[in-house]
Motif scaffolding. Structure first.
Motif, PDB file in Angstrom:
ATOM      1  N   GLN A 175     -25.737  14.548  10.230  1.00  0.00           N
ATOM      2  CA  GLN A 175     -26.983  13.906  10.653  1.00  0.00           C
ATOM      3  C   GLN A 175     -27.944  14.886  11.327  1.00  0.00           C
ATOM      4  O   GLN A 175     -29.039  14.500  11.735  1.00  0.00           O
ATOM      5  N   ARG A 176     -27.509  16.147  11.457  1.00  0.00           N
ATOM      6  CA  ARG A 176     -28.293  17.203  12.122  1.00  0.00           C
ATOM      7  C   ARG A 176     -28.586  16.848  13.582  1.00  0.00           C
ATOM      8  O   ARG A 176     -29.651  17.156  14.126  1.00  0.00           O
ATOM      9  N   ASN A 177     -27.592  16.212  14.215  1.00  0.00           N
ATOM     10  CA  ASN A 177     -27.670  15.936  15.648  1.00  0.00           C
ATOM     11  C   ASN A 177     -27.029  17.090  16.409  1.00  0.00           C
ATOM     12  O   ASN A 177     -25.975  17.583  16.011  1.00  0.00           O
ATOM     13  N   THR A 178     -27.640  17.506  17.493  1.00  0.00           N
ATOM     14  CA  THR A 178     -27.073  18.580  18.305  1.00  0.00           C
ATOM     15  C   THR A 178     -26.093  18.003  19.309  1.00  0.00           C
ATOM     16  O   THR A 178     -26.411  17.062  20.031  1.00  0.00           O
ATOM     17  N   SER A 179     -24.880  18.557  19.355  1.00  0.00           N
ATOM     18  CA  SER A 179     -23.878  18.082  20.301  1.00  0.00           C
ATOM     19  C   SER A 179     -23.178  19.249  20.984  1.00  0.00           C
ATOM     20  O   SER A 179     -23.100  20.349  20.449  1.00  0.00           O
ATOM     21  N   PHE A 180     -22.674  18.967  22.160  1.00  0.00           N
ATOM     22  CA  PHE A 180     -22.168  19.986  23.067  1.00  0.00           C
ATOM     23  C   PHE A 180     -20.867  19.487  23.678  1.00  0.00           C
ATOM     24  O   PHE A 180     -20.829  18.404  24.260  1.00  0.00           O
ATOM     25  N   ILE A 181     -19.787  20.265  23.536  1.00  0.00           N
ATOM     26  CA  ILE A 181     -18.466  19.896  24.035  1.00  0.00           C
ATOM     27  C   ILE A 181     -18.132  20.735  25.257  1.00  0.00           C
ATOM     28  O   ILE A 181     -18.258  21.961  25.227  1.00  0.00           O
ATOM     29  N   VAL A 182     -17.658  20.086  26.313  1.00  0.00           N
ATOM     30  CA  VAL A 182     -17.211  20.820  27.498  1.00  0.00           C
ATOM     31  C   VAL A 182     -15.817  20.324  27.884  1.00  0.00           C
ATOM     32  O   VAL A 182     -15.517  19.134  27.767  1.00  0.00           O
ATOM     33  N   ALA A 183     -14.963  21.245  28.299  1.00  0.00           N
ATOM     34  CA  ALA A 183     -13.613  20.898  28.733  1.00  0.00           C
ATOM     35  C   ALA A 183     -13.630  20.561  30.224  1.00  0.00           C
ATOM     36  O   ALA A 183     -14.206  21.297  31.029  1.00  0.00           O
ATOM     37  N   ILE A 184     -12.996  19.438  30.575  1.00  0.00           N
ATOM     38  CA  ILE A 184     -12.953  18.985  31.970  1.00  0.00           C
ATOM     39  C   ILE A 184     -11.521  19.066  32.488  1.00  0.00           C
ATOM     40  O   ILE A 184     -10.588  18.530  31.866  1.00  0.00           O
ATOM     41  N   ASN A 185     -11.342  19.741  33.635  1.00  0.00           N
ATOM     42  CA  ASN A 185     -10.035  19.799  34.286  1.00  0.00           C
ATOM     43  C   ASN A 185     -10.216  19.489  35.781  1.00  0.00           C
ATOM     44  O   ASN A 185     -11.351  19.418  36.273  1.00  0.00           O
ATOM     45  N   PRO A 186      -9.127  19.275  36.510  1.00  0.00           N
ATOM     46  CA  PRO A 186      -9.255  18.929  37.936  1.00  0.00           C
ATOM     47  C   PRO A 186     -10.039  19.959  38.745  1.00  0.00           C
ATOM     48  O   PRO A 186     -10.798  19.595  39.650  1.00  0.00           O
ATOM     49  N   GLU A 187      -9.857  21.235  38.425  1.00  0.00           N
ATOM     50  CA  GLU A 187     -10.556  22.285  39.167  1.00  0.00           C
ATOM     51  C   GLU A 187     -12.067  22.133  39.043  1.00  0.00           C
ATOM     52  O   GLU A 187     -12.800  22.247  40.032  1.00  0.00           O
ATOM     53  N   LYS A 188     -12.537  21.854  37.835  1.00  0.00           N
ATOM     54  CA  LYS A 188     -13.982  21.672  37.632  1.00  0.00           C
ATOM     55  C   LYS A 188     -14.483  20.426  38.353  1.00  0.00           C
ATOM     56  O   LYS A 188     -15.560  20.437  38.951  1.00  0.00           O
ATOM     57  N   ILE A 189     -13.696  19.347  38.298  1.00  0.00           N
ATOM     58  CA  ILE A 189     -14.113  18.113  38.960  1.00  0.00           C
ATOM     59  C   ILE A 189     -14.203  18.325  40.473  1.00  0.00           C
ATOM     60  O   ILE A 189     -15.159  17.860  41.117  1.00  0.00           O
ATOM     61  N   MET A 190     -13.238  19.039  41.034  1.00  0.00           N
ATOM     62  CA  MET A 190     -13.262  19.298  42.473  1.00  0.00           C
ATOM     63  C   MET A 190     -14.446  20.180  42.866  1.00  0.00           C
ATOM     64  O   MET A 190     -15.106  19.953  43.879  1.00  0.00           O
ATOM     65  N   LYS A 191     -14.725  21.192  42.053  1.00  0.00           N
ATOM     66  CA  LYS A 191     -15.876  22.052  42.329  1.00  0.00           C
ATOM     67  C   LYS A 191     -17.168  21.259  42.252  1.00  0.00           C
ATOM     68  O   LYS A 191     -18.108  21.491  43.018  1.00  0.00           O
ATOM     69  N   ALA A 192     -17.209  20.313  41.309  1.00  0.00           N
ATOM     70  CA  ALA A 192     -18.415  19.506  41.112  1.00  0.00           C
ATOM     71  C   ALA A 192     -18.689  18.578  42.288  1.00  0.00           C
ATOM     72  O   ALA A 192     -19.814  18.084  42.442  1.00  0.00           O
ATOM     73  N   GLN A 193     -17.670  18.348  43.144  1.00  0.00           N
ATOM     74  CA  GLN A 193     -17.876  17.510  44.327  1.00  0.00           C
ATOM     75  C   GLN A 193     -18.862  18.156  45.293  1.00  0.00           C
ATOM     76  O   GLN A 193     -19.615  17.480  45.980  1.00  0.00           O
ATOM     77  N   GLU A 194     -18.838  19.480  45.328  1.00  0.00           N
ATOM     78  CA  GLU A 194     -19.681  20.218  46.266  1.00  0.00           C
ATOM     79  C   GLU A 194     -20.837  20.938  45.581  1.00  0.00           C
ATOM     80  O   GLU A 194     -21.673  21.538  46.253  1.00  0.00           O
ATOM     81  N   ASP A 195     -20.843  20.901  44.264  1.00  0.00           N
ATOM     82  CA  ASP A 195     -21.859  21.631  43.502  1.00  0.00           C
ATOM     83  C   ASP A 195     -22.572  20.653  42.570  1.00  0.00           C
ATOM     84  O   ASP A 195     -22.115  20.381  41.464  1.00  0.00           O
ATOM     85  N   GLU A 196     -23.691  20.132  43.041  1.00  0.00           N
ATOM     86  CA  GLU A 196     -24.420  19.130  42.254  1.00  0.00           C
ATOM     87  C   GLU A 196     -24.924  19.694  40.933  1.00  0.00           C
ATOM     88  O   GLU A 196     -24.959  18.998  39.915  1.00  0.00           O
ATOM     89  N   GLU A 197     -25.273  20.974  40.944  1.00  0.00           N
ATOM     90  CA  GLU A 197     -25.761  21.615  39.720  1.00  0.00           C
ATOM     91  C   GLU A 197     -24.656  21.646  38.662  1.00  0.00           C
ATOM     92  O   GLU A 197     -24.902  21.385  37.486  1.00  0.00           O
ATOM     93  N   LEU A 198     -23.425  21.953  39.094  1.00  0.00           N
ATOM     94  CA  LEU A 198     -22.290  21.963  38.160  1.00  0.00           C
ATOM     95  C   LEU A 198     -22.026  20.555  37.643  1.00  0.00           C
ATOM     96  O   LEU A 198     -21.794  20.363  36.439  1.00  0.00           O
ATOM     97  N   ARG A 199     -22.047  19.561  38.522  1.00  0.00           N
ATOM     98  CA  ARG A 199     -21.803  18.177  38.109  1.00  0.00           C
ATOM     99  C   ARG A 199     -22.841  17.734  37.075  1.00  0.00           C
ATOM    100  O   ARG A 199     -22.492  17.118  36.061  1.00  0.00           O
ATOM    101  N   THR A 200     -24.097  18.082  37.299  1.00  0.00           N
ATOM    102  CA  THR A 200     -25.157  17.739  36.346  1.00  0.00           C
ATOM    103  C   THR A 200     -24.917  18.428  35.014  1.00  0.00           C
ATOM    104  O   THR A 200     -25.081  17.826  33.949  1.00  0.00           O
TER     105      THR A 200
END
Length: 235
Positions: free
Chosen positions: A28-53
């Protein structure tokens, strides 16, 4: 369907379901983006709003880590299958071979992407890897032109996290490919430069334990997992 764990979205999809959706995105020529999520990233995202976004801007957030599965179960969620970054890449390579989709490898140290290309061509006869470029190329125009001229459908980006995700977000809308996945050190593993945990560790989601045995200095990072599970249960 997605589940939100401490402010970070995570997909329910299995490897097969994701592969089918990504092939449809290409068609369909849609652009898609895959990111891997692990506990370390989720914990970092608690204090890093830019990372969470950044993580939540992905089209598909795959549950790459047994801790994410455990957190979902504790919260009575529906995520039951771990989808690792490297195995998602291999599933996409397999599906792309069957569907005739073109692949580009971008990132890692000089020579490694080319070695990974050779290994992938051995594993998936007929695979179309239409270009490689190491992560030390700094000329943005060279990178853009090389990827666009390849007419690749899928780009695997091995620049480390979150550099690879930031690169994808900054560039995907003016590049030809439809599917982008940040794959960290996967080229090193595929090329044979770096050993992955034995299959028995992979099967039970214990790759973290294998890494800890091989690299005891990781203990401090691994101690974050109980904190994550406790926070997820409370959250």
């Amino acid at each position: 369907m997605k589940e939100n764990i401490l402010g970070v979205d995570v997909c329910h999809d299995t490897y097969d379901e994701l592969a089918a959706k990504l092939m449809e995105d290409i068609n369909q020529r849609n652009t898609s983006f895959i990111v891997a999520i692990n506990p370390e990233k989720i914990m970092k995202a608690q204090e890093d709003e830019e990372l969470r976004t950044l993580l939540n801007k992905a089209t598909y957030q795959i549950p790459d880590g047994i801790g994410v599965i455990l957190a979902s179960k504790l919260r009575k969620g529906k995520i039951r299958e771990r989808v690792t970054g490297i195995d998602m890449m291999m599933k996409l390579c397999e599906t792309a071979t069957v569907e005739g989709k073109r692949i580009f490898l971008y990132g890692a140290k000089p020579g490694i992407a080319r070695e990974a290309k050779v290994k992938l061509e051995e594993k998936f006869p007929g695979i179309q890897i239409v270009g490689v470029l190491d992560g030390y190329e700094k000329d943005k125009q060279v990178i853009e032109t090389t990827i666009n001229e390849s007419k690749a459908d899928i780009v695997f980006v091995a620049l480390g996290s979150p550099a690879q995700e930031n690169w994808i977000l900054a560039n995907k809308d003016h590049l030809y490919p439809s599917v982008y996945q940040g794959v960290g050190g996967s080229f090193d593993v595929i090329s044979g430069r770096l050993n992955r945990a034995p299959e028995v560790f992979q099967r039970f989601g214990l790759e973290w334990l294998y890494r800890l045995i091989k690299e005891p200095w990781r203990l401090k990072r691994q101690l974050a997992l109980p904190k994550f599970l406790l926070k997820a249960l409370k959250g």
